[in-house]
Enzyme design. Structure first.
Site, short mmCIF file in Angstrom:
data_model
loop_
_atom_site.label_atom_id
_atom_site.label_comp_id
_atom_site.label_asym_id
_atom_site.label_seq_id
_atom_site.Cartn_x
_atom_site.Cartn_y
_atom_site.Cartn_z
CG HIS A 92 13.46 120.32 3.54
ND1 HIS A 92 13.26 121.44 4.31
CD2 HIS A 92 14.47 120.63 2.68
CE1 HIS A 92 14.13 122.38 3.94
NE2 HIS A 92 14.87 121.92 2.96
CG ASP A 119 12.33 124.21 7.28
OD1 ASP A 119 11.28 124.10 7.93
OD2 ASP A 119 12.83 123.27 6.62
CG HIS A 121 9.71 122.35 10.97
ND1 HIS A 121 9.03 122.62 9.80
CD2 HIS A 121 8.76 122.08 11.90
CE1 HIS A 121 7.73 122.51 10.00
NE2 HIS A 121 7.52 122.18 11.27
CG ASP A 123 14.05 120.36 8.24
OD1 ASP A 123 13.08 120.24 9.02
OD2 ASP A 123 13.92 120.75 7.06
CG HIS A 136 9.94 115.75 6.43
ND1 HIS A 136 8.81 116.45 6.04
CD2 HIS A 136 9.67 115.27 7.66
CE1 HIS A 136 7.90 116.41 7.02
NE2 HIS A 136 8.40 115.70 7.99
CG ASP A 221 10.01 123.43 4.36
OD1 ASP A 221 8.82 123.61 4.06
OD2 ASP A 221 10.43 122.45 5.00
CG ASP A 223 7.60 124.15 6.75
OD1 ASP A 223 8.56 124.93 6.91
OD2 ASP A 223 7.68 122.92 6.95
CD GLU A 266 8.25 118.95 3.48
OE1 GLU A 266 7.06 118.58 3.39
OE2 GLU A 266 9.16 118.22 3.94
MN LIG Z 1 12.00 121.54 6.13
#
Ligand SMILES: [Mn+2]
Length: 314
Positions: A92, A119, A121, A123, A136, A221, A223, A266
């Site tokens: 990312h 995402d 997360h 980030d 990332h 992303d 994830d 990712e």
């Molecule tokens: Mn990310």
């Protein structure tokens, strides 16, 4: 999504921003899973610019920054020549470049740039607060102009995004200091609890309403998706988006006509189960580009109008 735009496809073969290796093979996995064919089937004009790579051996930060400079230039070039840049990652950190390129284009054309960051997360770490030091986990903080990044980060990608125009969507793993920073900066975080409570539709409507009249960059992303259906990624977190939630988000983004640039990041084929995650990503993005289960009434009306314009009654 403006379906007349030419799609400029760029692979970004890097995992320099991550601690787990393998995301650098993501572009290849997405291509093998049929990314280009999918766009072709949906009638899009595509120009595949191949994969960007940074020279190895100068350290991971140098690699991230070299690629960010390059992807920023590519995004700007694509948008200013009437294209829609689509980046296949890669980890990312590459979005430091892609989003800044889109932001530079917006600055030149007088549009507001909005970012939806889908995402697990946020980030939004900075070098000082990041528990891992992996880049990332920091791109959004850099893009929003957090002052703590050193001089090495002084490129054109820095601080071009207004934190008020950012929505993080699907988050469920945020570090303690990062959470404080997000709150201080007023970043909209639609976390999984909020999605559980109100569903993706209500929250996406808010995102799209805010972005109206602007340029919307989607940074997706994989994830964000639940690891049970997207295992091929370096930092999986349980409790993610379901298959239908993912598609619904993409369908709404499509219908909005606001999306002007896109990252898919990712995907880590090394951790994947036989290409499952790459195939899921391609399927989800096909919804973003207008694949429908059934034509809806609005589309049918549009088709009737288009046909009437082509064949006016005498
Ligand atoms: Mn990310």
């Amino acid at each position: 999504m403006n379906s007349a735009l030419r799609v400029d496809l760029y692979g970004v073969a890097t995992d320099a921003g991550a601690s787990t290796r393998g995301a650098g093979m993501g572009p290849e996995a997405l291509r093998i899973a049929g990314f280009g064919e999918m766009l072709g089937e949906l009638g899009r004009e595509i120009v595949d610019h191949g994969d960007l790579r940074a020279p190895r051996g100068k350290g991971r930060q140098a690699e991230v920054l070299a690629l960010a400079a390059e992807t920023s230039g590519k995004a700007l070039q694509s948008l200013s020549s009437g294209g829609m840049p689509v980046f296949l990652g890669g980890d990312h950190s590459l979005s430091m470049g892609t989003v800044s390129g889109a932001a530079r284009h917006c600055a030149a054309t007088g549009k507001d740039i909005h970012v939806v960051w889908i995402d697990a997360h946020a980030d939004f770490n900075t070098p000082g607060i990041s528990p891992s030091g992996n880049l990332h986990g920091m791109p959004l903080a850099l893009l929003c102009g957090e002052p703590e990044f050193g001089d090495a980060f002084g490129g054109s990608w820095r601080g071009l995004v207004d934190p008020r125009n950012v929505t993080i969507f699907g988050a469920r793993s945020i570090d303690r200091e990062e959470r404080r920073l997000l709150a201080d900066r007023g970043i909209e975080v639609v976390d999984m609890r909020e999605i559980d409570e109100l569903g993706v539709v209500a929250h996406m409507r808010e995102v799209l309403k805010r972005a109206e009249g602007g340029h919307l960059h989607v940074s997706f992303d994989v994830d964000s998706m639940d690891p049970s259906i997207a295992p091929g990624t370096g930092t999986p977190v349980p409790g993610g988006l379901t298959f239908r939630e993912g598609h619904l988000i993409m369908e709404m983004l499509h219908d909005s006509d606001l999306v002007g640039s896109l990252d898919i990041v990712e995907v880590n084929p090394y951790l994947d189960r036989g290409g499952e995650t790459a195939r899921l990503a391609v399927a989800l993005i096909s919804s973003l580009f207008g694949r429908k289960i059934m034509a809806r009434q609005a589309d049918l009306n549009q088709k009737v109008r288009a046909e009437a314009a082509l064949h006016p009654r005498p």
